[in-house]
Design a protein around this motif. Structure first.
Motif, PDB file in Angstrom:
ATOM      1  N   ALA A 358      -4.180 -16.313   4.380  1.00 27.68           N
ATOM      2  CA  ALA A 358      -4.183 -16.272   6.514  1.00 27.68           C
ATOM      3  C   ALA A 358      -5.015 -14.870   6.284  1.00 27.68           C
ATOM      4  CB  ALA A 358      -3.220 -15.623   5.929  1.00 27.68           C
ATOM      5  N   ARG A 359      -5.556 -14.020   5.881  1.00 30.25           N
ATOM      6  CA  ARG A 359      -5.488 -12.599   6.244  1.00 30.25           C
ATOM      7  C   ARG A 359      -5.679 -11.792   5.001  1.00 30.25           C
ATOM      8  NH1 ARG A 359      -2.576  -8.095   5.788  1.00 30.25           N
ATOM      9  NH2 ARG A 359      -0.489  -8.070   5.528  1.00 30.25           N
ATOM     10  N   GLY A 360      -6.626 -10.806   5.519  1.00 31.08           N
ATOM     11  CA  GLY A 360      -7.110  -9.991   3.343  1.00 31.08           C
ATOM     12  C   GLY A 360      -8.184  -9.158   4.183  1.00 31.08           C
ATOM     13  N   VAL A 361      -8.176  -7.425   3.561  1.00 33.56           N
ATOM     14  CA  VAL A 361      -8.827  -6.600   3.480  1.00 33.56           C
ATOM     15  C   VAL A 361      -9.315  -6.148   2.056  1.00 33.56           C
ATOM     16  CG1 VAL A 361      -9.096  -4.241   4.264  1.00 33.56           C
ATOM     17  CG2 VAL A 361      -8.643  -5.430   5.601  1.00 33.56           C
ATOM     18  N   ILE A 362     -10.038  -5.404   1.662  1.00 36.03           N
ATOM     19  CA  ILE A 362     -11.007  -5.143  -0.221  1.00 36.03           C
ATOM     20  C   ILE A 362     -11.215  -3.676   0.610  1.00 36.03           C
ATOM     21  CG2 ILE A 362     -12.169  -4.559  -1.412  1.00 36.03           C
ATOM     22  CD1 ILE A 362     -11.670  -8.000  -1.492  1.00 36.03           C
ATOM     23  N   ARG A 363     -10.273  -2.581   0.039  1.00 32.51           N
ATOM     24  CA  ARG A 363     -11.317  -1.537   0.449  1.00 32.51           C
ATOM     25  C   ARG A 363     -11.855  -1.186  -1.342  1.00 32.51           C
ATOM     26  NH1 ARG A 363      -5.934  -1.856   4.302  1.00 32.51           N
ATOM     27  NH2 ARG A 363      -6.300  -1.351   5.846  1.00 32.51           N
ATOM     28  N   PHE A 364     -12.886  -0.292  -0.411  1.00 32.75           N
ATOM     29  CA  PHE A 364     -13.890   0.636  -1.765  1.00 32.75           C
ATOM     30  C   PHE A 364     -13.014   1.935  -1.499  1.00 32.75           C
ATOM     31  CE2 PHE A 364     -15.293  -3.623  -1.490  1.00 32.75           C
ATOM     32  CZ  PHE A 364     -15.768  -4.651  -2.848  1.00 32.75           C
ATOM     33  N   ASP A 365     -12.916   3.274  -2.761  1.00 34.10           N
ATOM     34  CA  ASP A 365     -12.864   4.462  -1.908  1.00 34.10           C
ATOM     35  C   ASP A 365     -13.781   4.900  -2.763  1.00 34.10           C
ATOM     36  OD1 ASP A 365     -12.573   3.689  -4.825  1.00 34.10           O
ATOM     37  OD2 ASP A 365     -10.040   4.635  -4.140  1.00 34.10           O
ATOM     38  N   GLY A 366     -15.133   4.491  -3.523  1.00 35.07           N
ATOM     39  CA  GLY A 366     -16.223   5.285  -4.260  1.00 35.07           C
ATOM     40  C   GLY A 366     -15.878   5.273  -5.944  1.00 35.07           C
ATOM     41  N   GLY A 367     -14.621   4.753  -6.039  1.00 37.58           N
ATOM     42  CA  GLY A 367     -13.789   5.135  -7.585  1.00 37.58           C
ATOM     43  C   GLY A 367     -15.227   4.622  -8.598  1.00 37.58           C
ATOM     44  N   VAL A 368     -15.280   5.551  -9.744  1.00 33.03           N
ATOM     45  CA  VAL A 368     -16.278   4.533 -10.636  1.00 33.03           C
ATOM     46  C   VAL A 368     -15.572   4.421 -12.040  1.00 33.03           C
ATOM     47  CG1 VAL A 368     -18.048   4.568 -11.933  1.00 33.03           C
ATOM     48  CG2 VAL A 368     -18.382   5.839  -9.803  1.00 33.03           C
ATOM     49  N   PRO A 369     -15.836   3.088 -12.637  1.00 30.19           N
ATOM     50  CA  PRO A 369     -16.002   1.756 -12.067  1.00 30.19           C
ATOM     51  C   PRO A 369     -14.901   1.492 -10.827  1.00 30.19           C
ATOM     52  CG  PRO A 369     -14.265   1.059 -13.711  1.00 30.19           C
ATOM     53  CD  PRO A 369     -14.449   2.594 -14.026  1.00 30.19           C
ATOM     54  N   ALA A 370     -15.441   0.267 -10.412  1.00 26.67           N
ATOM     55  CA  ALA A 370     -14.960   0.051  -8.941  1.00 26.67           C
ATOM     56  C   ALA A 370     -13.692  -0.150  -9.122  1.00 26.67           C
ATOM     57  CB  ALA A 370     -16.229  -1.014  -8.806  1.00 26.67           C
ATOM     58  N   ASN A 371     -13.439  -0.276  -8.395  1.00 26.39           N
ATOM     59  CA  ASN A 371     -10.938  -0.225  -8.497  1.00 26.39           C
ATOM     60  C   ASN A 371     -10.659  -0.769  -6.568  1.00 26.39           C
ATOM     61  OD1 ASN A 371      -9.220  -1.179  -9.655  1.00 26.39           O
ATOM     62  ND2 ASN A 371      -8.358   0.758 -10.213  1.00 26.39           N
ATOM     63  N   PRO A 372     -10.932  -2.036  -6.278  1.00 28.16           N
ATOM     64  CA  PRO A 372     -10.705  -1.503  -4.405  1.00 28.16           C
ATOM     65  C   PRO A 372      -9.008  -1.691  -4.557  1.00 28.16           C
ATOM     66  CG  PRO A 372     -12.150  -3.552  -5.392  1.00 28.16           C
ATOM     67  CD  PRO A 372     -12.692  -2.685  -6.577  1.00 28.16           C
ATOM     68  N   ALA A 373      -8.716  -1.436  -3.369  1.00 25.75           N
ATOM     69  CA  ALA A 373      -7.208  -1.647  -2.783  1.00 25.75           C
ATOM     70  C   ALA A 373      -7.299  -2.996  -2.059  1.00 25.75           C
ATOM     71  CB  ALA A 373      -6.882  -0.377  -2.130  1.00 25.75           C
ATOM     72  N   LEU A 374      -6.427  -3.380  -2.842  1.00 26.47           N
ATOM     73  CA  LEU A 374      -5.770  -4.696  -2.416  1.00 26.47           C
ATOM     74  C   LEU A 374      -5.017  -5.026  -1.319  1.00 26.47           C
ATOM     75  CD1 LEU A 374      -6.800  -6.903  -5.368  1.00 26.47           C
ATOM     76  CD2 LEU A 374      -8.201  -6.160  -4.188  1.00 26.47           C
ATOM     77  N   ASP A 375      -5.329  -5.958   0.181  1.00 30.55           N
ATOM     78  CA  ASP A 375      -3.996  -6.004   0.761  1.00 30.55           C
ATOM     79  C   ASP A 375      -4.142  -7.637   1.761  1.00 30.55           C
ATOM     80  OD1 ASP A 375      -2.525  -6.372   2.710  1.00 30.55           O
ATOM     81  OD2 ASP A 375      -2.253  -4.590   4.195  1.00 30.55           O
ATOM     82  N   ILE A 376      -4.099  -8.597   0.471  1.00 30.75           N
ATOM     83  CA  ILE A 376      -4.282  -9.746   0.908  1.00 30.75           C
ATOM     84  C   ILE A 376      -3.262 -10.531   1.430  1.00 30.75           C
ATOM     85  CG2 ILE A 376      -5.784 -11.683   0.523  1.00 30.75           C
ATOM     86  CD1 ILE A 376      -7.419 -10.264  -1.356  1.00 30.75           C
ATOM     87  N   GLU A 377      -2.561 -11.648   2.133  1.00 28.88           N
ATOM     88  CA  GLU A 377      -1.770 -12.513   2.220  1.00 28.88           C
ATOM     89  C   GLU A 377      -2.255 -13.890   2.338  1.00 28.88           C
ATOM     90  OE1 GLU A 377       1.495 -13.547   5.763  1.00 28.88           O
ATOM     91  OE2 GLU A 377       0.981 -11.595   5.030  1.00 28.88           O
ATOM     92  N   ALA A 378      -1.538 -15.149   1.748  1.00 32.35           N
ATOM     93  CA  ALA A 378      -1.578 -16.179   1.692  1.00 32.35           C
ATOM     94  C   ALA A 378      -0.501 -16.830   2.116  1.00 32.35           C
ATOM     95  CB  ALA A 378      -1.999 -16.625   0.372  1.00 32.35           C
TER      96      ALA A 378
END
Length: 534
Positions: A358-378
């Motif tokens: 239904a909606r979703g946002v993936i936020r990348f914070d520049g971390g190494v290795p990449a470990n983005p924050a998730l906010d996803i709804e189905a």
């Protein structure tokens, strides 16, 4: 010298990495304070240069040199596979005052180089490993000036060459390039190459052979629908300007591009494909002390990337399309990504069932290795039940939660969503699948899930356990399916007792699908499914 290994030169020049065996004679004579004289006749078999990733193709080199009080002359022949591929000659005169090295470095130079052979033979001798150059190349160059400040004139042509980077997965084929020498620089005034199906890269640039720290690079390219990153965890087809600059140690890849098509796999750290860096130094040298490490600096990224759509994100049960606005820094083999991606459409699979996002946002914070924050709804609506699934937390350890109206206990809610019935009505295989799903949730998504484990091992896109259906004569069955293409899905259903069916679904548009089914009971069907979000 008889078969003297060139590797011993690393003692005086750490990190040189030359290989091969030198045989021949070398003599220098001086007396009464007069300038030295000498001569050399040396053959090097298997001359190569080895780096961490690449090694140059071995070549044979024969060198003859003659030193008189006022000049130095030499000639060289380059051979590969028993065939002469290059010749060079040079004269330095008159030799000035000072020690021999100073006299040679400041003497007037005249030299010539003619080469027609594999490009990788010469390129890998430079020690640049971010990308590799191979294929036929022809060089004709005349050199004047001094060794300290050479002035080069000549041309370079490459036809049907190839540039490949093991770090980024980039492959440029059918490279057509021409350049000219000017001073200490090789100026590339025409460059064109294919970059994936329908992709193209063009540009200009230069290489500086007199850069302070080695080989200087300044390349300015224009990509058009070009595949520039193609790794297991990330890929990108881009359009826009890209630059590659280096002062001889490390370098910067910069750009401001539009991603025509890209992919990213969640839950797979980009560091997994990084090449290990080995820091080695020699201690207890004969004169005492320790070896001073050669200066090193990695290549880094400075790229702005925008994607209005077609950012395909998979992993963690997602099959989805996103838009994105990203800044990419860090090292090419382990990028640091900053920015966000916003959902366009997609599906989320949980315990063998697929739900529409239904909606979703993936936020990348520049971390190494990449470990983005998730906010996803189905959406997970079922008969008489309004429910949703939320995936939060981080890609390397996601958190999955369920909500519903009316509110139900977790196991009852999952039973309704996965099987469309109450937990009290489940068969034994369905109860096993439900227990695995609950365990996975309680363990932060990392619990034992035999259904998905088998699905991944078999390379399937879906694996489900279906309840018995008395109307078709089907017992409790297993359904295994795979996407043949992005829109064509095929599935086989069997109960192991004589019943089997083949089902095919073709998605014409997002809301219109064609379905067909053929079973061993002689039942055949064709359907049209129409769905609409309100």
């Amino acid at each position: 010298m008889t078969r003297m290994p060139l590797a011993i030169l690393d003692i005086g020049y750490p990190g040189l990495g030359l290989g091969g065996l030198a045989s021949g004679t070398f003599s220098v004579a001086t007396s009464g304070g007069n300038p030295p004289t000498g001569k050399a006749d040396v053959t090097i078999r298997g001359l190569s240069r080895a780096g961490l990733v690449l090694s140059s193709r071995p070549i044979d080199v024969g060198v003859a040199a003659l030193l008189s009080p006022d000049k130095l002359g030499l000639r060289a022949v380059i051979a590969s596979g028993g065939k002469t591929i290059g010749r060079a000659q040079a004269q330095l005169a008159p030799l000035g005052e000072g020690d021999l090295a100073t006299r040679i470095a400041r003497a007037r130079l005249f030299g010539q180089l003619r080469y027609s052979g594999p490009a990788d033979t010469l390129w890998r001798l430079t020690g640049v490993e971010l990308f590799d150059l191979s294929g036929p190349v022809a060089i004709g160059a005349d050199v004047v000036g001094t060794l300290e400040a050479p002035v080069i004139r000549g041309v370079v042509r490459a036809t049907n060459a190839r540039i490949e980077s093991g770090t980024t997965g980039t492959i440029l084929s059918n490279v057509q390039a021409s350049g000219r020498f000017g001073g200490s620089r090789l100026v590339i005034d025409r460059f064109a190459a294919d970059a994936g199906k329908g992709g193209r890269v063009t540009g200009v640039g230069q290489f500086d052979f007199a850069a302070r720290n080695g080989l200087g690079i300044d390349l300015r390219l224009q990509a058009a629908n070009a595949v520039m990153i193609n790794r297991d965890d990330i890929g990108a087809t881009v359009t826009g300007p890209l630059t590659f600059t280096s002062d001889g140690i490390g370098g910067v890849i910069a750009g401001d591009v539009v991603m025509n098509k890209s992919r990213y796999r969640l839950g797979q750290a980009t560091a997994a494909s990084a090449v290990p860096q080995l820091n080695i130094r020699e201690i207890n040298l004969p004169e005492g002390g320790e070896e001073k490490a050669a200066p090193t600096r990695p290549w880094t990224l400075a790229i702005k990337a925008r994607a209005p759509n077609q950012v395909m994100v998979s992993g963690l049960g997602l099959t989805s399309e996103w838009s994105a606005n990203l800044q990419i820094a860090g090292e090419p083999q382990n990028p640091a990504i900053t920015g966000r991606a916003t959902l366009i459409r997609g599906d989320y699979e949980f315990a063998g069932r697929e739900f529409e996002l239904a909606r979703g946002v993936i936020r990348f914070d520049g971390g190494v290795p990449a470990n983005p924050a998730l906010d996803i709804e189905a959406n997970a609506d079922s008969t008489g039940l309004n429910a949703s699934i939320r995936v939060t937390g981080y890609a390397l350890k996601p958190e999955i939660g369920f909500t519903s109206t009316p509110a139900l206990p977790q196991d009852e809610l999952l039973s309704r969503l996965l099987f469309g019935t109450s937990i009290t009505n489940l068969s034994a295989p369905e109860a096993l699948q439900l227990a695995a799903a609950v365990a996975a949730l309680q363990d932060g998504g990392n619990g034992i899930n035999p259904i998905n484990a088998v699905r991944r091992a078999a390379g399937l896109d879906r694996l489900r356990i279906l309840p018995a259906d008395p109307q078709t004569g089907q017992g409790t069955s297993i359904a295994a399916g795979k996407y043949v293409t992005r829109r064509l899905y095929a599935e086989i259903v069997t109960d192991g007792q004589g019943y089997s069916a083949t089902q095919v679904e073709f998605q014409v548009t997002r809301w219109l699908s064609l379905l067909s089914s053929i079973s061993t009971l002689g039942r055949q069907s064709a359907n049209v499914r129409i769905s609409k979000d309100y």
